[in-house]
Design a protein around this motif. Structure first.
Motif, PDB file in Angstrom:
ATOM      1  N   ALA A 299       4.853   5.236 -43.425  1.00  0.00           N
ATOM      2  CA  ALA A 299       5.075   4.443 -44.633  1.00  0.00           C
ATOM      3  C   ALA A 299       5.745   3.113 -44.296  1.00  0.00           C
ATOM      4  N   ALA A 300       6.738   3.152 -43.407  1.00  0.00           N
ATOM      5  CA  ALA A 300       7.419   1.914 -43.019  1.00  0.00           C
ATOM      6  C   ALA A 300       6.452   0.947 -42.343  1.00  0.00           C
ATOM      7  N   LYS A 301       5.550   1.481 -41.528  1.00  0.00           N
ATOM      8  CA  LYS A 301       4.573   0.625 -40.854  1.00  0.00           C
ATOM      9  C   LYS A 301       3.602  -0.005 -41.848  1.00  0.00           C
ATOM     10  N   GLN A 302       3.264   0.734 -42.906  1.00  0.00           N
ATOM     11  CA  GLN A 302       2.397   0.157 -43.935  1.00  0.00           C
ATOM     12  C   GLN A 302       3.078  -1.048 -44.584  1.00  0.00           C
ATOM     13  N   ALA A 303       4.377  -0.919 -44.862  1.00  0.00           N
ATOM     14  CA  ALA A 303       5.115  -2.046 -45.436  1.00  0.00           C
ATOM     15  C   ALA A 303       5.131  -3.225 -44.469  1.00  0.00           C
ATOM     16  N   PRO A 308       5.466  -8.504 -42.176  1.00  0.00           N
ATOM     17  CA  PRO A 308       6.087  -8.240 -40.870  1.00  0.00           C
ATOM     18  C   PRO A 308       7.560  -8.638 -40.793  1.00  0.00           C
ATOM     19  N   ARG A 309       8.081  -9.274 -41.839  1.00  0.00           N
ATOM     20  CA  ARG A 309       9.491  -9.675 -41.844  1.00  0.00           C
ATOM     21  C   ARG A 309      10.330  -8.799 -42.777  1.00  0.00           C
ATOM     22  N   ASN A 310       9.793  -7.662 -43.173  1.00  0.00           N
ATOM     23  CA  ASN A 310      10.495  -6.756 -44.082  1.00  0.00           C
ATOM     24  C   ASN A 310      11.570  -5.994 -43.301  1.00  0.00           C
ATOM     25  N   VAL A 311      12.784  -6.488 -43.352  1.00  0.00           N
ATOM     26  CA  VAL A 311      13.881  -5.911 -42.571  1.00  0.00           C
ATOM     27  C   VAL A 311      14.210  -4.494 -43.041  1.00  0.00           C
ATOM     28  N   GLN A 316      14.239   1.487 -42.008  1.00  0.00           N
ATOM     29  CA  GLN A 316      13.769   2.849 -42.260  1.00  0.00           C
ATOM     30  C   GLN A 316      12.950   3.386 -41.091  1.00  0.00           C
ATOM     31  N   LEU A 317      12.177   2.510 -40.457  1.00  0.00           N
ATOM     32  CA  LEU A 317      11.411   2.919 -39.277  1.00  0.00           C
ATOM     33  C   LEU A 317      12.349   3.343 -38.155  1.00  0.00           C
ATOM     34  N   ALA A 318      13.420   2.583 -37.972  1.00  0.00           N
ATOM     35  CA  ALA A 318      14.399   2.930 -36.939  1.00  0.00           C
ATOM     36  C   ALA A 318      15.095   4.251 -37.263  1.00  0.00           C
ATOM     37  N   ASP A 335      16.431  -4.197 -32.630  1.00  0.00           N
ATOM     38  CA  ASP A 335      16.607  -5.515 -32.014  1.00  0.00           C
ATOM     39  C   ASP A 335      15.714  -6.551 -32.690  1.00  0.00           C
ATOM     40  N   LYS A 336      14.490  -6.149 -33.008  1.00  0.00           N
ATOM     41  CA  LYS A 336      13.601  -7.093 -33.681  1.00  0.00           C
ATOM     42  C   LYS A 336      14.104  -7.386 -35.090  1.00  0.00           C
ATOM     43  N   ALA A 337      14.571  -6.352 -35.800  1.00  0.00           N
ATOM     44  CA  ALA A 337      15.074  -6.558 -37.156  1.00  0.00           C
ATOM     45  C   ALA A 337      16.310  -7.453 -37.151  1.00  0.00           C
ATOM     46  N   ILE A 338      17.200  -7.247 -36.187  1.00  0.00           N
ATOM     47  CA  ILE A 338      18.406  -8.081 -36.094  1.00  0.00           C
ATOM     48  C   ILE A 338      18.032  -9.519 -35.765  1.00  0.00           C
ATOM     49  N   HIS A 339      16.977  -9.695 -34.976  1.00  0.00           N
ATOM     50  CA  HIS A 339      16.495 -11.053 -34.688  1.00  0.00           C
ATOM     51  C   HIS A 339      16.039 -11.740 -35.977  1.00  0.00           C
ATOM     52  N   LEU A 340      15.445 -10.961 -36.902  1.00  0.00           N
ATOM     53  CA  LEU A 340      14.990 -11.522 -38.176  1.00  0.00           C
ATOM     54  C   LEU A 340      16.154 -11.769 -39.132  1.00  0.00           C
TER      55      LEU A 340
END
Length: 378
Positions: A299-303, A308-311, A316-318, A335-340
Motif C-alpha cells: 500500500a505504501a508503495k502504491q502511494a 514519490p515525495r510522500n514522506v 509507513q513503508l519503513a 534516509d531517503k525520506a529524511i533527505h526529502l
C-alpha cells in the motif's frame, strides 16, 4: 503514469536501491475477507446512488423516523402486552403484526433478494439497539446466502413488497440464550419494525448489478470522487476511534470506487490523483496497525508511485520493513525520506530506534561468537 498506480494488484518498484525486487508475499485470509467486504460495500453505495427504479420514497424510512423512534416502540409496553396484538408463528417463537399491507404486491421467497429497512428494540428501551437508519442506507439482503437471524427470516417470508410489519422474536429465534455481548444481552427478546422496499428475483437482481456495472463508464468522475471522499471520511473517523478493521474496509472501498474510472480521467484529475495518494497512504497506516505488514509495504508503495515525495508513505513503508525484520532496507527508506524532509522528528526518531536495535543485535551476536569461541577452545 502507468495505470498500475491505481490498481490494488499493481507493484511499485523503487529505482534508487530501496526495493529493487517487488514483494510477492501472499495476502492473508483476513485481508481477503476485508477485500470482499470492501467490494460489497462499494457495490452497496453504488446501488443506492444509481439504481433509478427505486424512488426516494421506497429507499427511505419516514423522514421523522430518524429523530422519533418512539413511534415504533416507546418502551412503555411490555413485550407480553405487544404479543397479544400479534399473530403467532413457529409455535409462538415469532410474532408478527402487519401494519401496512400490499396484498397484490410481489411475494417474497427464500431465493429472493430484498431491499429493506429495520429498527430493533429491547424490552422497555425506546432507544433502538440497531437500525439501518444508523447505517445511512437500507439493507440489501440475499435471503438464500446472506446471514440473517432465523426469526426475522421467517417473518420476512410472510410479507410482500411494500409491506411494513412489527416482529417480536423469542431468544431461540434470535441470538439465543448467550446473546452476543456486548451489544445483545443473554436471553434477549427483540422487537423489530421492518419495511420491505423492493424484492428481486435472482435473475432480476443479477441483471440490476450488470446494469450498474454498465453505468460505471458514464457516472461522472466528480460523483465518484465525492463517494470516495465519503468512504475516506468514515474510515478516518473509525481510525481515530481505534477501529482499524472498519477503517480498512472503507479505505479499500474508496480505492475500488476510483479504480473503476478510466486511466485518462484519473490522469486529467489532480483531485483524483491526490485522493488516491491519501487513500493508499492511510491504507498503509491501517494495515500496519492491524499487523498486516507485508500488505502495508504494498500500500505504501502504491502511494509512492503516485507521489514519490510522500514522506508519510515512506514512514509507513519503513515501519512495515522494521516489523518484518528488514532493518537494512528500512534504513535506506528512512534516509531517503529524511533527505526529502530533514526537519521531520518522527523520521529521525524511527531511524534512531533502528540504530539502537542494530547495535543491540550486534552485541548479542558478538557475545554468542565469544561464547562459541571459548567452547571450541579458540
Amino acid at each position: 503514469m502507468d495505470s498500475s498506480a491505481f490498481s490494488p494488484e499493481g507493484q511499485f518498484f523503487e529505482t534508487q536501491g530501496i526495493d529493487e525486487v517487488a514483494d510477492h508475499d501472499d495476502i492473508d485470509y483476513e485481508e481477503q475477507n476485508l477485500e470482499d467486504e470492501a467490494q460489497k460495500m462499494m457495490r452497496s453505495w453504488d446501488r443506492n446512488n444509481i439504481m433509478k427504479e427505486v424512488d426516494d420514497g421506497k429507499v427511505k424510512f419516514d423522514e421523522e423516523a430518524n429523530s422519533d423512534f418512539t413511534r415504533y416502540y416507546d418502551g412503555a409496553k411490555s413485550f407480553d402486552e405487544l404479543k397479544e396484538e400479534m399473530e403467532a408463528l413457529s409455535g409462538g417463537m415469532v410474532h408478527i403484526k402487519v401494519t401496512e399491507s400490499q396484498p397484490n404486491a410481489k411475494e417474497i421467497f427464500a431465493s429472493h433478494t430484498i431491499l429493506f429497512d429495520r429498527i430493533g428494540f429491547f424490552e422497555y428501551d425506546p432507544v433502538p439497539w440497531e437500525s439501518s437508519i444508523y447505517d445511512g442506507k437500507p439493507t440489501v439482503l440475499n435471503l438464500a446466502n446472506d446471514s440473517i437471524i432465523p426469526g426475522l427470516l421467517q417473518a420476512i417470508l410472510t410479507l410482500r413488497q411494500g409491506d411494513r410489519a412489527n416482529v417480536l422474536l423469542h431468544p431461540n429465534m434470535a441470538y439465543g440464550p448467550r446473546g452476543c455481548p456486548p451489544s445483545i444481552p443473554k436471553n434477549a427478546y427483540i422487537y423489530y419494525n421492518i419495511k420491505i422496499h423492493k424484492v428481486w428475483d435472482e435473475g432480476d437482481f443479477d441483471g440490476m448489478l450488470q446494469y450498474e456495472r454498465s453505468l460505471n463508464v458514464i457516472v461522472p468522475l466528480e460523483d465518484k470522487i465525492e463517494l470516495a471522499r465519503e468512504h475516506k471520511d468514515a474510515a478516518n473517523q473509525y481510525l481515530q476511534d481505534d477501529q482499524p478493521r472498519e477503517a480498512l474496509v472503507r479505505y479499500k472501498a474508496a480505492i475500488k470506487w476510483l479504480t473503476e474510472t478510466s486511466d485518462e480521467d484519473r490522469e486529467r484529475s489532480a483531485e483524483c490523483k491526490q485522493l488516491m495518494n491519501v487513500l493508499w497512504q492511510n491504507t498503509a497506516i491501517t494495515l500496519n496497525k492491524l499487523g498486516m505488514h507485508k500488505s502495508a509495504t504494498k500500500a505504501a508503495k502504491q502511494a509512492l508511485c503516485i507521489d514519490p515525495r510522500n514522506v508519510k508513505a515512506y514512514y509507513q513503508l519503513a515501519k512495515a520493513r522494521i516489523a518484518l525484520g528488514d532493518h537494512a532496507r528500512a534504513l535506506l527508506i528512512l534516509d531517503k525520506a529524511i533527505h526529502l524532509n530533514s526537519n521531520s522528528l518522527s523520521l529521525k526518531h524511527l531511524r534512531a530506534q533502528i540504530d539502537v536495535q542494530l547495535s543491540d543485535e550486534k552485541k548479542k551476536r558478538d557475545e554468542i561468537f565469544v561464547k562459541m569461541s571459548k567452547a571450541c577452545g579458540v
